[in-house]
Enzyme design. Structure first.
Site, PDB file in Angstrom:
ATOM      1  N   ASP A   1       0.909  -0.748  -4.223  1.00 58.92           N
ATOM      2  CA  ASP A   1       2.249  -1.242  -3.913  1.00 58.92           C
ATOM      3  C   ASP A   1       2.194  -2.734  -3.611  1.00 58.92           C
ATOM      4  OD1 ASP A   1       5.153  -0.292  -2.950  1.00 58.92           O
ATOM      5  OD2 ASP A   1       4.435  -1.869  -1.621  1.00 58.92           O
TER       6      ASP A   1
ATOM      7  N   TYR B   1       4.688 -10.974  -2.043  1.00 56.43           N
ATOM      8  CA  TYR B   1       3.341 -10.934  -1.445  1.00 56.43           C
ATOM      9  C   TYR B   1       2.399 -11.952  -2.096  1.00 56.43           C
ATOM     10  CZ  TYR B   1       5.016  -6.267   0.031  1.00 56.43           C
ATOM     11  OH  TYR B   1       5.737  -5.209   0.516  1.00 56.43           O
TER      12      TYR B   1
ATOM     13  N   LYS C   1       8.199  -5.594  -6.705  1.00 58.68           N
ATOM     14  CA  LYS C   1       9.563  -5.676  -6.149  1.00 58.68           C
ATOM     15  C   LYS C   1      10.213  -7.018  -6.437  1.00 58.68           C
ATOM     16  CE  LYS C   1       7.704  -2.972  -2.302  1.00 58.68           C
ATOM     17  NZ  LYS C   1       6.403  -3.553  -1.933  1.00 58.68           N
TER      18      LYS C   1
ATOM     19  N   HIS D   1      13.771  -5.338  -3.303  1.00 61.13           N
ATOM     20  CA  HIS D   1      13.007  -5.396  -2.043  1.00 61.13           C
ATOM     21  C   HIS D   1      13.917  -5.281  -0.817  1.00 61.13           C
ATOM     22  CE1 HIS D   1       8.979  -7.246  -0.584  1.00 61.13           C
ATOM     23  NE2 HIS D   1       9.458  -6.465   0.347  1.00 61.13           N
TER      24      HIS D   1
HETATM   25  P1  NDP Z   1       0.628  -0.673   7.945  1.00 64.17           P
HETATM   26  O1  NDP Z   1       1.393   0.170   8.898  1.00 64.17           O
HETATM   27  O2  NDP Z   1       0.098  -0.077   6.713  1.00 64.17           O
HETATM   28  O3  NDP Z   1      -0.543  -1.349   8.793  1.00 64.17           O
HETATM   29  C1  NDP Z   1      -1.417  -2.272   8.226  1.00 64.17           C
HETATM   30  C2  NDP Z   1      -2.361  -2.776   9.331  1.00 64.17           C
HETATM   31  O4  NDP Z   1      -3.160  -1.692   9.797  1.00 64.17           O
HETATM   32  C3  NDP Z   1      -3.303  -3.846   8.872  1.00 64.17           C
HETATM   33  O5  NDP Z   1      -3.451  -4.751   9.939  1.00 64.17           O
HETATM   34  C4  NDP Z   1      -4.617  -3.088   8.643  1.00 64.17           C
HETATM   35  O6  NDP Z   1      -5.695  -3.954   8.849  1.00 64.17           O
HETATM   36  C5  NDP Z   1      -4.542  -2.032   9.700  1.00 64.17           C
HETATM   37  N1  NDP Z   1      -5.224  -0.776   9.343  1.00 64.17           N
HETATM   38  C6  NDP Z   1      -5.222  -0.150   8.153  1.00 64.17           C
HETATM   39  N2  NDP Z   1      -5.867   1.020   8.230  1.00 64.17           N
HETATM   40  C7  NDP Z   1      -6.303   1.144   9.493  1.00 64.17           C
HETATM   41  C8  NDP Z   1      -7.046   2.134  10.168  1.00 64.17           C
HETATM   42  N3  NDP Z   1      -7.456   3.241   9.541  1.00 64.17           N
HETATM   43  N4  NDP Z   1      -7.341   1.925  11.472  1.00 64.17           N
HETATM   44  C9  NDP Z   1      -6.926   0.810  12.116  1.00 64.17           C
HETATM   45  N5  NDP Z   1      -6.198  -0.163  11.519  1.00 64.17           N
HETATM   46  C10 NDP Z   1      -5.892   0.006  10.218  1.00 64.17           C
HETATM   47  O7  NDP Z   1       1.551  -1.958   7.641  1.00 64.17           O
HETATM   48  P2  NDP Z   1       2.192  -2.685   6.408  1.00 64.17           P
HETATM   49  O8  NDP Z   1       3.355  -3.397   6.958  1.00 64.17           O
HETATM   50  O9  NDP Z   1       1.182  -3.440   5.648  1.00 64.17           O
HETATM   51  O10 NDP Z   1       2.776  -1.520   5.474  1.00 64.17           O
HETATM   52  C11 NDP Z   1       2.052  -0.923   4.426  1.00 64.17           C
HETATM   53  C12 NDP Z   1       2.578  -1.350   3.064  1.00 64.17           C
HETATM   54  O11 NDP Z   1       3.958  -1.039   2.930  1.00 64.17           O
HETATM   55  C13 NDP Z   1       2.539  -2.857   2.828  1.00 64.17           C
HETATM   56  O12 NDP Z   1       1.250  -3.338   2.570  1.00 64.17           O
HETATM   57  C14 NDP Z   1       3.500  -2.994   1.688  1.00 64.17           C
HETATM   58  O13 NDP Z   1       2.902  -2.597   0.478  1.00 64.17           O
HETATM   59  C15 NDP Z   1       4.587  -2.021   2.119  1.00 64.17           C
HETATM   60  N6  NDP Z   1       5.651  -2.694   2.893  1.00 64.17           N
HETATM   61  C16 NDP Z   1       6.881  -2.803   2.314  1.00 64.17           C
HETATM   62  C17 NDP Z   1       7.912  -3.443   2.964  1.00 64.17           C
HETATM   63  C18 NDP Z   1       9.235  -3.553   2.296  1.00 64.17           C
HETATM   64  O14 NDP Z   1      10.102  -4.293   2.799  1.00 64.17           O
HETATM   65  N7  NDP Z   1       9.472  -2.853   1.210  1.00 64.17           N
HETATM   66  C19 NDP Z   1       7.748  -4.027   4.295  1.00 64.17           C
HETATM   67  C20 NDP Z   1       6.435  -3.822   4.850  1.00 64.17           C
HETATM   68  C21 NDP Z   1       5.447  -3.165   4.169  1.00 64.17           C
HETATM   69  P3  NDP Z   1      -6.944  -4.042   7.792  1.00 64.17           P
HETATM   70  O15 NDP Z   1      -6.377  -4.516   6.478  1.00 64.17           O
HETATM   71  O16 NDP Z   1      -7.845  -5.052   8.436  1.00 64.17           O
HETATM   72  O17 NDP Z   1      -7.544  -2.677   7.717  1.00 64.17           O
END
Ligand code: NDP
Length: 276
Positions: free
Chosen positions: A48, A53, A78, A111
């Site tokens: 995604d 991004y 998006k 988006h």
């Molecule tokens: P998430 O809720 O997926 O959290 C991501 C964070 O969690 C990062 O800091 C990551 O760090 C950390 N993390 C990942 N796995 C673990 C784990 N197992 N244990 C502890 N920490 C962990 O947040 P996002 O906001 O990134 O949402 C996910 C996806 O959704 C986005 O990447 C995007 O593709 C989408 N999105 C879409 C939006 C929209 O408006 N349509 C808005 C926001 C997100 P690390 O990388 O260091 O593991």
């Protein structure tokens, strides 16, 4: 039984893998490419991304570099806010395809529901679908009233609505969730790990301990059992694998109810409830 390769069939017949890798805030360049390659290696078949991004090139590079055939990977991107409007949206899709190095994406989403222009943008997405540049089209951050507006003018219903969903906001979003369920619009849970904010929340930690899992795995499992597509982000190889390891345990109805009770209307980004 649910597996990493389980899919949901969208309202136009296209199958979307239940778990995808989110790449929001993954750095453009090697960080994103490596993350996608790790994910494909771990069995993910869904990525995604978004124009906003700035890492579409890096996602495309990973897909080309990987041994996994292109058609086995579900790619979402998006339309960003400044590209709304009929002509602008069509041109933005072409730029995304060029950056990704792909002839088509599997899913193209609006988006954010940009006021005034979102109707024209939806018409553009319908055309993009017709032209075969996307196998499915949908929206993101559309709350119930944005959807109601869209139902009034759309020829094609969105295949998905991607919104922030976790136990910490599920109840607050029930009107939107129920509307999507009623109309056959698939739900994608973004920020399913609450951007880490709630991973140390004691009731969640206790449930994770009870199942011998991590908080992140419980949140992903919760989303899967809600029939959501779930797209946790990680660029860390161990956490990418950890997040895919949510298919061999189950939450029972008491667990699901307890998680629902954690709702506090959490919004970790912009709140689409405020979007006119
Ligand atoms: P998430 O809720 O997926 O959290 C991501 C964070 O969690 C990062 O800091 C990551 O760090 C950390 N993390 C990942 N796995 C673990 C784990 N197992 N244990 C502890 N920490 C962990 O947040 P996002 O906001 O990134 O949402 C996910 C996806 O959704 C986005 O990447 C995007 O593709 C989408 N999105 C879409 C939006 C929209 O408006 N349509 C808005 C926001 C997100 P690390 O990388 O260091 O593991």
């Amino acid at each position: 039984m649910l597996t990493l390769h389980s899919t949901i069939t969208l309202n136009n017949g296209v199958e979307i893998p239940r778990l995808g890798l989110g790449v929001y805030r993954a750095e453009p360049g090697p960080e994103t490419t490596e993350a996608v390659l790790h994910a494909l290696d771990a069995g993910y078949r869904h990525v995604d991304t978004a124009a906003a991004y700035r890492n579409e090139e890096a996602v495309g590079a990973a897909i080309r570099e990987s041994d996994v055939p292109r058609n086995d990977v579900f790619v979402t991107t998006k339309l960003w806010n400044r590209d709304h409007g009929y002509d602008a949206a069509r041109a933005a899709m072409d730029r995304s395809l060029e950056r990704l190095g792909l002839e088509r994406v599997d899913l193209y989403l609006i988006h954010w529901p940009v006021e005034g222009l979102r109707r024209d943008s939806w018409r553009a997405l319908e055309r993009i679908l017709d032209e075969g540049k996307a196998r499915a089209i949908g929206v993101s951050n559309y709350m119930a009233r944005h959807l109601a507006e869209l139902f009034d003018h759309a020829d094609v219903l969105p295949a998905v609505n991607q919104i922030e969903l976790s136990p910490y906001n599920y109840r607050s979003r029930r009107d939107t969730v129920d509307l999507c369920r009623d109309r056959g619009i698939g739900l994608e849970a973004y920020s399913p790990l609450t951007k880490t904010r709630k991973l140390d929340d004691p009731p969640l930690v206790a449930m994770a301990e009870k199942h011998g899992r991590t908080s992140a795995q419980v949140l992903i499992r919760w989303a899967l059992q809600q029939e959501f597509v779930v797209i946790p982000k990680s660029t860390n190889p161990a956490r990418i694998r950890e997040n895919a390891d949510a298919f061999d345990f189950a939450l029972d109805s008491d667990d699901m109810a307890a998680l629902e009770g954690l709702d506090e209307g959490l919004t970790t980004g912009w709140d689409p409830a405020d979007a006119p």
